[in-house]
Design a protein around this motif. Structure first.
Motif, short mmCIF file in Angstrom:
data_model
loop_
_atom_site.label_atom_id
_atom_site.label_comp_id
_atom_site.label_asym_id
_atom_site.label_seq_id
_atom_site.Cartn_x
_atom_site.Cartn_y
_atom_site.Cartn_z
N VAL A 105 0.74 -1.11 0.03
CA VAL A 105 -0.05 -0.02 0.00
C VAL A 105 0.92 1.26 -0.05
O VAL A 105 1.99 0.98 0.44
N TRP A 106 0.36 2.32 -0.64
CA TRP A 106 1.09 3.49 -0.41
C TRP A 106 0.79 4.28 0.91
O TRP A 106 -0.54 4.68 1.25
N VAL A 107 1.68 4.94 1.68
CA VAL A 107 1.84 5.61 2.50
C VAL A 107 2.43 6.98 2.47
O VAL A 107 3.46 6.97 1.73
N CYS A 108 2.17 7.87 3.19
CA CYS A 108 3.03 9.25 2.93
C CYS A 108 4.19 9.00 4.07
O CYS A 108 4.21 8.93 5.30
N LEU A 161 5.93 12.13 0.48
CA LEU A 161 6.48 11.53 -0.62
C LEU A 161 5.76 9.95 -0.47
O LEU A 161 6.35 9.47 0.57
N PRO A 162 4.85 9.54 -1.43
CA PRO A 162 4.62 8.15 -1.43
C PRO A 162 5.77 7.16 -1.43
O PRO A 162 6.42 7.18 -1.96
N VAL A 163 5.48 6.16 -0.18
CA VAL A 163 6.30 5.20 -0.13
C VAL A 163 5.49 3.76 -0.15
O VAL A 163 4.32 3.84 0.60
N GLN A 164 5.96 2.83 -0.63
CA GLN A 164 5.07 1.46 -0.32
C GLN A 164 5.58 0.76 0.49
O GLN A 164 6.93 0.76 1.04
N VAL A 165 4.77 0.43 1.50
CA VAL A 165 4.96 -0.59 2.59
C VAL A 165 4.01 -1.86 2.52
O VAL A 165 3.05 -1.86 1.82
#
Length: 148
Positions: free
Chosen positions: A62-65, A87-91
């Motif tokens: 999922v994308w998180v900030c 900055l979108p980061v995948q987790v």
């Protein structure tokens, strides 16, 4: 046979726990739902959030900030009042769900403990007399200051 005062203490604690961990969170959830309905469609908000979290991400991500502190501080000095850019980061999706679940449970526990303290201070027979006296004095002093 237990004494009458022990029985009353147990009943008082049981009522306080029911009030703190069931009644108050239910009322807060109701107010949250009312707020969601006033601000628009709750289902639309849920769908928009789901799209933001999963749009373009692999099935298990999922994308998180997230923020890159080094990049942020190079552009301009960091201040308490400035908002960091997202900055979108995948987790990992399961890790994200577990973190959100943990935050919800922690919020429920904080609300419950605070509500139990309020219940105890408001309805305790040992404290309510002195507490009522202090509150009456504060109210009297406040009303005197408003008149002058």
């Amino acid at each position: 046979m237990p004494s009458q005062s022990k029985y009353r203490s147990v009943v008082f604690v049981a009522k306080g726990a029911l009030f703190a961990f069931v009644t108050v969170p239910a009322r807060m959830l109701f107010l949250l739902l009312l707020f969601l309905f006033v601000s628009g469609s709750p289902a639309g908000e849920f769908i928009a959030t789901a799209r933001e979290l999963t749009g373009g991400a692999p099935p298990d991500q999922v994308w998180v900030c997230g923020t890159n502190v080094e990049q942020f501080t190079e552009d301009r000095p960091e201040s308490v009042l400035t908002k960091r850019p997202c900055l979108p980061v995948q987790v990992d999706a399961e890790r994200f769900a577990a973190d959100v679940d943990h935050e919800i449970i922690r919020g429920w526990l904080y609300l419950g403990v605070f509500s139990f303290l309020v219940y105890f201070l408001r309805f305790s027979p040992d404290i309510s007399g002195p507490l009522q006296s202090v509150l009456a004095r504060i109210k009297f002093a406040f009303s005197r200051s408003m008149k002058s």
